[in-house]
Design a protein around this motif. Sequence first.
Motif, PDB file in Angstrom:
ATOM      1  N   GLN A 136      52.204  19.550  75.471  1.00 20.69           N
ATOM      2  CA  GLN A 136      50.965  20.310  75.709  1.00 20.69           C
ATOM      3  C   GLN A 136      49.793  19.359  75.915  1.00 20.69           C
ATOM      4  OE1 GLN A 136      50.235  23.482  72.878  1.00 20.69           O
ATOM      5  NE2 GLN A 136      48.072  22.965  72.728  1.00 20.69           N
ATOM      6  N   VAL A 137      49.036  19.611  76.989  1.00 19.48           N
ATOM      7  CA  VAL A 137      47.760  18.914  77.168  1.00 19.48           C
ATOM      8  C   VAL A 137      46.694  19.896  76.700  1.00 19.48           C
ATOM      9  CG1 VAL A 137      46.146  17.891  78.815  1.00 19.48           C
ATOM     10  CG2 VAL A 137      48.613  17.598  79.136  1.00 19.48           C
ATOM     11  N   GLY A 138      45.957  19.531  75.690  1.00 14.72           N
ATOM     12  CA  GLY A 138      44.968  20.436  75.117  1.00 14.72           C
ATOM     13  C   GLY A 138      43.749  20.562  76.015  1.00 14.72           C
ATOM     14  N   SER A 139      42.996  21.609  75.730  1.00 13.61           N
ATOM     15  CA  SER A 139      41.784  21.897  76.474  1.00 13.61           C
ATOM     16  C   SER A 139      40.864  20.684  76.620  1.00 13.61           C
ATOM     17  CB  SER A 139      41.021  22.937  75.671  1.00 13.61           C
ATOM     18  OG  SER A 139      40.801  24.055  76.413  1.00 13.61           O
ATOM     19  N   ARG A 140      40.724  19.971  75.517  1.00  8.54           N
ATOM     20  CA  ARG A 140      39.784  18.837  75.504  1.00  8.54           C
ATOM     21  C   ARG A 140      40.249  17.687  76.367  1.00  8.54           C
ATOM     22  NH1 ARG A 140      40.234  21.963  71.711  1.00  8.54           N
ATOM     23  NH2 ARG A 140      38.485  22.797  70.517  1.00  8.54           N
ATOM     24  N   ASN A 141      41.505  17.712  76.772  1.00 13.36           N
ATOM     25  CA  ASN A 141      42.042  16.624  77.595  1.00 13.36           C
ATOM     26  C   ASN A 141      42.390  17.054  79.016  1.00 13.36           C
ATOM     27  OD1 ASN A 141      42.117  14.063  76.243  1.00 13.36           O
ATOM     28  ND2 ASN A 141      43.510  14.995  74.764  1.00 13.36           N
ATOM     29  N   MET A 142      41.976  18.256  79.406  1.00 16.92           N
ATOM     30  CA  MET A 142      42.398  18.747  80.727  1.00 16.92           C
ATOM     31  C   MET A 142      41.963  17.825  81.857  1.00 16.92           C
ATOM     32  SD  MET A 142      41.448  22.070  82.994  1.00 16.92           S
ATOM     33  CE  MET A 142      40.253  21.078  83.909  1.00 16.92           C
ATOM     34  N   GLN A 143      40.849  17.145  81.663  1.00 19.30           N
ATOM     35  CA  GLN A 143      40.415  16.204  82.707  1.00 19.30           C
ATOM     36  C   GLN A 143      40.495  14.750  82.254  1.00 19.30           C
ATOM     37  OE1 GLN A 143      36.630  17.929  84.087  1.00 19.30           O
ATOM     38  NE2 GLN A 143      37.655  18.318  86.014  1.00 19.30           N
ATOM     39  N   ASN A 144      41.424  14.484  81.353  1.00 16.61           N
ATOM     40  CA  ASN A 144      41.715  13.090  80.985  1.00 16.61           C
ATOM     41  C   ASN A 144      42.688  12.577  82.050  1.00 16.61           C
ATOM     42  OD1 ASN A 144      42.764  10.731  79.900  1.00 16.61           O
ATOM     43  ND2 ASN A 144      42.776  11.514  77.802  1.00 16.61           N
ATOM     44  N   PHE A 145      42.117  12.091  83.133  1.00 12.58           N
ATOM     45  CA  PHE A 145      42.932  11.841  84.324  1.00 12.58           C
ATOM     46  C   PHE A 145      43.998  10.768  84.109  1.00 12.58           C
ATOM     47  CE2 PHE A 145      38.887  13.575  86.114  1.00 12.58           C
ATOM     48  CZ  PHE A 145      39.413  14.803  86.500  1.00 12.58           C
TER      49      PHE A 145
ATOM     50  N   LEU B  52      46.812  12.553  82.491  1.00 13.30           N
ATOM     51  CA  LEU B  52      47.509  13.412  83.456  1.00 13.30           C
ATOM     52  C   LEU B  52      48.409  12.586  84.372  1.00 13.30           C
ATOM     53  CD1 LEU B  52      44.593  15.832  84.505  1.00 13.30           C
ATOM     54  CD2 LEU B  52      46.288  16.156  82.688  1.00 13.30           C
ATOM     55  N   LYS B  53      47.898  11.437  84.821  1.00 16.71           N
ATOM     56  CA  LYS B  53      48.715  10.583  85.697  1.00 16.71           C
ATOM     57  C   LYS B  53      49.948  10.088  84.962  1.00 16.71           C
ATOM     58  CE  LYS B  53      44.786   8.666  88.225  1.00 16.71           C
ATOM     59  NZ  LYS B  53      43.994   7.436  88.401  1.00 16.71           N
ATOM     60  N   ALA B  54      49.760   9.689  83.713  1.00 19.28           N
ATOM     61  CA  ALA B  54      50.900   9.184  82.942  1.00 19.28           C
ATOM     62  C   ALA B  54      51.923  10.294  82.708  1.00 19.28           C
ATOM     63  CB  ALA B  54      50.418   8.601  81.612  1.00 19.28           C
ATOM     64  N   LEU B  55      51.452  11.519  82.524  1.00 13.92           N
ATOM     65  CA  LEU B  55      52.381  12.638  82.303  1.00 13.92           C
ATOM     66  C   LEU B  55      53.144  12.973  83.586  1.00 13.92           C
ATOM     67  CD1 LEU B  55      50.200  14.811  79.920  1.00 13.92           C
ATOM     68  CD2 LEU B  55      52.364  13.667  79.367  1.00 13.92           C
ATOM     69  N   GLY B  56      52.621  12.522  84.715  1.00 10.24           N
ATOM     70  CA  GLY B  56      53.351  12.659  85.974  1.00 10.24           C
ATOM     71  C   GLY B  56      54.659  11.884  85.940  1.00 10.24           C
ATOM     72  N   GLN B  57      54.716  10.885  85.068  1.00 11.05           N
ATOM     73  CA  GLN B  57      55.937  10.074  84.959  1.00 11.05           C
ATOM     74  C   GLN B  57      56.869  10.582  83.861  1.00 11.05           C
ATOM     75  OE1 GLN B  57      56.299   7.130  87.035  1.00 11.05           O
ATOM     76  NE2 GLN B  57      54.673   8.333  87.980  1.00 11.05           N
ATOM     77  N   ALA B  58      56.388  11.545  83.066  1.00  7.15           N
ATOM     78  CA  ALA B  58      57.205  12.027  81.946  1.00  7.15           C
ATOM     79  C   ALA B  58      58.342  12.896  82.472  1.00  7.15           C
ATOM     80  CB  ALA B  58      56.340  12.822  80.972  1.00  7.15           C
ATOM     81  N   LYS B  59      59.415  12.908  81.748  1.00  3.53           N
ATOM     82  CA  LYS B  59      60.584  13.678  82.194  1.00  3.53           C
ATOM     83  C   LYS B  59      60.661  15.017  81.463  1.00  3.53           C
ATOM     84  CE  LYS B  59      62.200  10.335  84.853  1.00  3.53           C
ATOM     85  NZ  LYS B  59      60.826   9.878  85.181  1.00  3.53           N
ATOM     86  N   LYS B  60      59.549  15.494  80.970  1.00  3.46           N
ATOM     87  CA  LYS B  60      59.524  16.776  80.265  1.00  3.46           C
ATOM     88  C   LYS B  60      58.471  17.686  80.886  1.00  3.46           C
ATOM     89  CE  LYS B  60      62.692  16.296  77.183  1.00  3.46           C
ATOM     90  NZ  LYS B  60      62.752  15.947  75.782  1.00  3.46           N
ATOM     91  N   PRO B  61      58.664  19.024  80.777  1.00  3.58           N
ATOM     92  CA  PRO B  61      57.648  19.947  81.282  1.00  3.58           C
ATOM     93  C   PRO B  61      56.318  19.798  80.534  1.00  3.58           C
ATOM     94  CG  PRO B  61      59.673  21.125  80.692  1.00  3.58           C
ATOM     95  CD  PRO B  61      59.828  19.719  80.222  1.00  3.58           C
ATOM     96  N   ILE B  62      55.245  20.110  81.236  1.00  2.00           N
ATOM     97  CA  ILE B  62      53.892  19.979  80.681  1.00  2.00           C
ATOM     98  C   ILE B  62      53.241  21.366  80.606  1.00  2.00           C
ATOM     99  CG2 ILE B  62      51.628  18.894  80.972  1.00  2.00           C
ATOM    100  CD1 ILE B  62      54.022  16.878  80.740  1.00  2.00           C
ATOM    101  N   LEU B  63      52.645  21.651  79.454  1.00  2.00           N
ATOM    102  CA  LEU B  63      51.833  22.866  79.310  1.00  2.00           C
ATOM    103  C   LEU B  63      50.375  22.430  79.393  1.00  2.00           C
ATOM    104  CD1 LEU B  63      51.729  25.908  78.713  1.00  2.00           C
ATOM    105  CD2 LEU B  63      51.620  25.354  76.295  1.00  2.00           C
ATOM    106  N   LEU B  64      49.730  22.739  80.507  1.00  2.00           N
ATOM    107  CA  LEU B  64      48.358  22.274  80.752  1.00  2.00           C
ATOM    108  C   LEU B  64      47.380  23.385  80.403  1.00  2.00           C
ATOM    109  CD1 LEU B  64      46.435  20.104  81.975  1.00  2.00           C
ATOM    110  CD2 LEU B  64      46.760  21.255  84.188  1.00  2.00           C
ATOM    111  N   LYS B  65      46.581  23.163  79.356  1.00  2.00           N
ATOM    112  CA  LYS B  65      45.618  24.186  78.952  1.00  2.00           C
ATOM    113  C   LYS B  65      44.302  24.008  79.715  1.00  2.00           C
ATOM    114  CE  LYS B  65      46.198  25.987  74.832  1.00  2.00           C
ATOM    115  NZ  LYS B  65      46.134  26.199  73.375  1.00  2.00           N
ATOM    116  N   ARG B  66      43.682  25.126  79.993  1.00  2.00           N
ATOM    117  CA  ARG B  66      42.410  25.095  80.735  1.00  2.00           C
ATOM    118  C   ARG B  66      41.317  24.491  79.865  1.00  2.00           C
ATOM    119  NH1 ARG B  66      39.398  30.429  83.298  1.00  2.00           N
ATOM    120  NH2 ARG B  66      37.763  29.314  84.422  1.00  2.00           N
ATOM    121  N   GLY B  67      40.501  23.645  80.456  1.00  2.00           N
ATOM    122  CA  GLY B  67      39.381  23.037  79.733  1.00  2.00           C
ATOM    123  C   GLY B  67      38.417  24.087  79.203  1.00  2.00           C
ATOM    124  N   LEU B  68      37.693  23.736  78.151  1.00  2.00           N
ATOM    125  CA  LEU B  68      36.771  24.664  77.476  1.00  2.00           C
ATOM    126  C   LEU B  68      35.783  25.315  78.438  1.00  2.00           C
ATOM    127  CD1 LEU B  68      35.641  22.235  74.617  1.00  2.00           C
ATOM    128  CD2 LEU B  68      37.470  23.921  74.482  1.00  2.00           C
TER     129      LEU B  68
END
Length: 290
Positions: free
Chosen positions: A118-127, A130-146
């Motif tokens: 899970q990418v929390g709201s506070r990190n939705m634009q921690n670019f 996000l780029k590093a999670l592009g390399q992860a081999k697991k699904p991502i739950l992206l929460k909308r920023g506050l």
Amino acid sequence: MQGATLVTKLTSDHKTIVPLSDLVSIGGAEIVIIGGPCTVESLSQMETVARTLKSAPIQALRGGVYKPRTSPYAFQGMGSEGLEILASVRQRYDLPVVTEVMAISQIEEIAAAADMLQVGSRNMQNFDLLKALGQAKKPILLKRGLAATIEEFVMAAEYIVSHGNSQVVLCERGIRSFDAYTRNVLDLGAVAALRQITHLPILVDPSHAAGKRELIADLSRAAIACGADGLIVECHPDPEQSVSDARQALCLADMVALVRSLKPIAEAVGRKLYGTELALSTPRNSEEIA
Ligand code: PEP
Ligand code: MN
């Protein structure tokens, strides 16, 4: 949506399905319910949640071990010890687990223990994250920023997908507004809009939107009626004792009742709950009626 190409819907029935396990996928005919506490507090807490909710049924467990807290003096989560608890409950109860990743340095450890990051709201634009999670081999739950616009939200998903990970699920969790009666404002208009814009599955988190447990069941039913692919809901064996977000935590009996109450709503929009039959001939959306 300008600039978003990979996450943009090409045809009305274009939909990505994100598998969480051999048995559970998000974005198909079945509504996915993820339940659990805000924060992992102990093995017995997580075992009680898993044991009680497995037959509700919920399809996955949530629980934060790295917590983004407003105050640096508030409990920051159990960290690696919490991940071990999640890994053990995951195996014992055969339930996929979802937990938040706050930093690039945590990705490897969390990806080894959890089924979805899970990418929390506070990190939705921690670019960089996000780029590093592009390399992860697991699904991502992206929460909308506050206070993120729909466009910023979609572009955050585009970051992850364009860096190599197409397994992204969006999560509407309420946005800030002027009225403090509810913690945030659940933006179901965004859910409807996102269904038009993107092929990615969409979950709704009514807990962080409402901030009050007595509002969560109604918001959950509205979210499913509006076309969400599932819910992520906070619940706790002893809600008042939750170390975080106590006011919005459902007790486990209320969580079970909530899951059961979703069946007719899901069927009314051509979906079903896990473990039930699809009501045939119910159109899923207006395009199928036409
Ligand atoms: C959470 O899921 O506990 C959480 C911190 O959510 P959000 O990032 O949406 O505030
Ligand atoms: Mn929380």
